[in-house]
Design an enzyme around this catalytic site. Structure first.
Site: not given
Ligand code: G3P
Length: 219
Positions: A87
């Protein structure tokens, strides 16, 4: 649409994988650090364990900022398992690293995508997945799902093979919208996967069926 789980929590991955619905896993430094703190295991040990739980891609994020560092980190992570997908945040050095890793047949997922142009460049550089962060866009007053719609159309227009991963999912309607648009993948946190199953009428229905059945069951 493929379903990935967005977590590094080994218990959550094990449970959801046991349902037979899991196509992959996404992690990020925040999620991995949380699991390292929870279990006391080393980051690579956690990643290796996750890779053994699913057949599909398991994304592990780099923390280097320059292209050379990203490539070296990516190659080391790739040694952990065949289904590791690197990633990489979208940026100039990221694009350079994507191209170099692609030349070595190492899978990449371009992350922190907030515009169709960012995703288009990453796709041209040869990334396997692009991850627009829908919830974080909604959080700042944008319509996050618009970018998914744009990307599905653009990739379709030009037969681009890069897969659109709907990320930063916050609630079950995000998943329905992603599937209606035709996103390739939705990566979903554990608590939201559980919510996908919930419906009050299902609970009431089960209770009522069991109650009625109980009336005629031989004592
Ligand atoms: O895959 C993306 C994720 O991990 C980010 O999510 O909830 O931190 O915006 P969030």
């Amino acid at each position: 649409m493929k379903i990935f789980i967005d977590t590094a929590n080994l218990d959550e991955i094990k449970e959801i994988a046991s349902w037979g619905i899991l196509d992959g896993v996404t992690t990020n430094p925040t999620l991995l650090a949380r699991e390292v703190e929870r279990t006391g295991k080393r980051p690579n040990a956690v990643l290796r364990e996750i890779c053994g739980m699913v057949k599909g891609p398991v994304t592990a994020e780099v923390t280097s900022k320059d292209a050379e560092g990203i490539v070296n980190e990516g190659k080391k992570l790739r040694e952990l398992a065949e289904n590791i997908c690197i990633k990489i945040p979208v940026c100039k050095d990221g694009l350079l690293a994507i191209k170099k890793l692609r030349d070595e047949d190492i899978m990449t997922n371009t992350t922190l995508v907030f515009s169709a142009n960012q995703a288009l460049l990453a796709a041209k550089a040869g990334t396997n997945f692009v991850s627009p962060f829908i919830g974080r866009m909604d959080d700042v007053g944008n319509e996050g799902m618009e970018i998914v719609d744009q990307l599905v159309t653009i990739f379709d227009n030009y037969c681009i093979e890069t897969e659109v991963v709907v990320a930063s999912v916050r609630h079950p309607m995000h998943i329905v919208e992603a599937a209606l648009i035709g996103a390739d993948v939705c990566t979903i946190p554990y608590n939201v996967i559980l919510k996908m199953l919930d419906h009050p009428l299902t609970d009431v229905g089960i209770e009522r069926f069991l109650k009625d059945w109980g009336k005629i069951k031989p004592k």
